[in-house]
Design a protein around this motif. Sequence first.
Motif, PDB file in Angstrom:
ATOM      1  N   ASP A  12      -0.719   7.064   4.528  1.00  0.00           N
ATOM      2  CA  ASP A  12      -1.772   6.292   3.890  1.00  0.00           C
ATOM      3  C   ASP A  12      -1.595   4.948   4.746  1.00  0.00           C
ATOM      4  O   ASP A  12      -0.443   4.398   5.036  1.00  0.00           O
ATOM      5  CB  ASP A  12      -1.277   5.942   2.678  1.00  0.00           C
ATOM      6  N   TRP A  13      -2.810   4.893   5.645  1.00  0.00           N
ATOM      7  CA  TRP A  13      -2.784   3.617   6.722  1.00  0.00           C
ATOM      8  C   TRP A  13      -3.856   2.659   6.600  1.00  0.00           C
ATOM      9  O   TRP A  13      -5.062   3.021   6.392  1.00  0.00           O
ATOM     10  CB  TRP A  13      -2.867   4.329   8.217  1.00  0.00           C
ATOM     11  N   ALA A  73      -5.138   9.257   5.622  1.00  0.00           N
ATOM     12  CA  ALA A  73      -6.299   8.631   4.689  1.00  0.00           C
ATOM     13  C   ALA A  73      -6.175   7.185   4.853  1.00  0.00           C
ATOM     14  O   ALA A  73      -5.188   6.633   5.133  1.00  0.00           O
ATOM     15  CB  ALA A  73      -6.001   8.864   3.158  1.00  0.00           C
ATOM     16  N   GLY A  74      -7.236   6.353   4.329  1.00  0.00           N
ATOM     17  CA  GLY A  74      -7.267   4.919   4.072  1.00  0.00           C
ATOM     18  C   GLY A  74      -8.204   4.223   5.240  1.00  0.00           C
ATOM     19  O   GLY A  74      -8.949   4.962   5.747  1.00  0.00           O
ATOM     20  N   VAL A 113      -8.807  11.902   6.974  1.00  0.00           N
ATOM     21  CA  VAL A 113      -9.616  12.259   5.722  1.00  0.00           C
ATOM     22  C   VAL A 113     -11.060  11.267   5.763  1.00  0.00           C
ATOM     23  O   VAL A 113     -10.851  10.084   5.848  1.00  0.00           O
ATOM     24  CB  VAL A 113      -8.821  12.087   4.508  1.00  0.00           C
ATOM     25  N   PRO A 114     -12.229  11.737   5.353  1.00  0.00           N
ATOM     26  CA  PRO A 114     -13.301  11.085   5.249  1.00  0.00           C
ATOM     27  C   PRO A 114     -13.169  10.275   3.935  1.00  0.00           C
ATOM     28  O   PRO A 114     -12.539  10.335   2.914  1.00  0.00           O
ATOM     29  CB  PRO A 114     -14.382  12.238   5.103  1.00  0.00           C
ATOM     30  N   ASP A 125     -22.061   1.241  -2.737  1.00  0.00           N
ATOM     31  CA  ASP A 125     -20.495   1.017  -2.562  1.00  0.00           C
ATOM     32  C   ASP A 125     -19.877   1.930  -1.586  1.00  0.00           C
ATOM     33  O   ASP A 125     -20.414   3.064  -1.393  1.00  0.00           O
ATOM     34  CB  ASP A 125     -19.871   1.096  -4.043  1.00  0.00           C
ATOM     35  N   VAL A 126     -18.602   1.486  -0.969  1.00  0.00           N
ATOM     36  CA  VAL A 126     -17.776   2.283  -0.378  1.00  0.00           C
ATOM     37  C   VAL A 126     -16.155   2.429  -0.642  1.00  0.00           C
ATOM     38  O   VAL A 126     -15.828   1.418  -1.350  1.00  0.00           O
ATOM     39  CB  VAL A 126     -17.972   1.692   1.226  1.00  0.00           C
ATOM     40  N   MET A 127     -15.558   3.386  -0.228  1.00  0.00           N
ATOM     41  CA  MET A 127     -14.239   3.677  -0.695  1.00  0.00           C
ATOM     42  C   MET A 127     -13.676   4.414   0.397  1.00  0.00           C
ATOM     43  O   MET A 127     -14.274   5.509   1.009  1.00  0.00           O
ATOM     44  CB  MET A 127     -14.487   4.634  -1.803  1.00  0.00           C
ATOM     45  N   ARG A 128     -12.268   4.100   0.996  1.00  0.00           N
ATOM     46  CA  ARG A 128     -11.509   4.645   1.990  1.00  0.00           C
ATOM     47  C   ARG A 128     -10.126   4.774   1.318  1.00  0.00           C
ATOM     48  O   ARG A 128      -9.371   3.818   1.140  1.00  0.00           O
ATOM     49  CB  ARG A 128     -11.831   4.264   3.410  1.00  0.00           C
ATOM     50  N   GLY A 129      -9.597   5.698   1.209  1.00  0.00           N
ATOM     51  CA  GLY A 129      -8.243   6.136   0.766  1.00  0.00           C
ATOM     52  C   GLY A 129      -8.253   6.088  -0.858  1.00  0.00           C
ATOM     53  O   GLY A 129      -7.259   7.216  -1.067  1.00  0.00           O
TER      54      GLY A 129
END
Length: 306
Positions: A12-13, A73-74, A113-114, A125-129
């Motif tokens: 998780d970065w 991820a992230g 990971v996307p 809206d957007v999300m990463r992780g």
Amino acid sequence: MTAGDERLIAIDWGTSNFRAFLVDRASGECLETRRSDAGLRSLSSAEFPHYCAAQVGAWREGAGARSVPIYLAGMVGSKRGWIEAPQLDLPVSAEDLAADVVAAPGLDNAWIVPGVKVVRDDHVDVMRGEEIQAFGALALCETDTALCCLPGTHSKWARLEGGRMIDFITAMTGELYHAVRFHTLPGEPARESAEFDAGAFDQGLTAAAHPAGLLHALFEARSRHLYAGLPAERVGSFLSGVMIGSEVRTQRRIHPTAGEVLLVGSTTLNALYRRALEACDFTVREIDSDSATLAGLCALADRHKV
């Protein structure tokens, strides 16, 4: 079976932190961890593969020709990260995420990971992780349907049905708390660190229900400090209650019939959110964020066809 088949490396970065976990694929058990403050801000794009290899290279020794796979991820997958991974349109399943992982350049058998996104006329809206944590929470709870709260700098509320994420909303609660505390007049008494005060937090939860809304409730930190006995050392807890209370009350309006919420976060934040959630008649099942990340990346790895 080779070592590369038996284990995976979950990373998780984010913008501020790097967290890596060596995981036993069969049990999901975390065997070792690496943590640092080397987030995106502290590295150039050319440094990512070298830093990652230095942190987890020892975990891949003895894996033979098939090195231990790495799943990241992230925000590492953003434009500011290692390489940009797509953000998929909802609805999205764990299978969809696995099908669209991106090879991380400069490092063998490493996959980014996307994220996911919502783009509608009424909601963008957007999300990463957090998507990985949400799917990990489903796996840990052995369910395919849930309302997840993922608190943080930018808190996420994700709705999942039939094993797919169908909607989510971001609330910039943590960032707003920092801005109000350190850059506004109501937050001025809270500049210095102070112990959490449950009574002041609960006062903030109550203030969040004021019909004048969040903007008024935040200013009450100033008014109460001047004329209602709110000490300087409790202003931070009051502001926290106002903001978390406002976030949770908004979600209660959006999900009026929801019962259980899967609360995925750190021990400290989970305790605050549990207090606010239960005040709004949600039932809470807490899940540690690291455990959710590991479960989510394991679930994705099982679905990834190399």
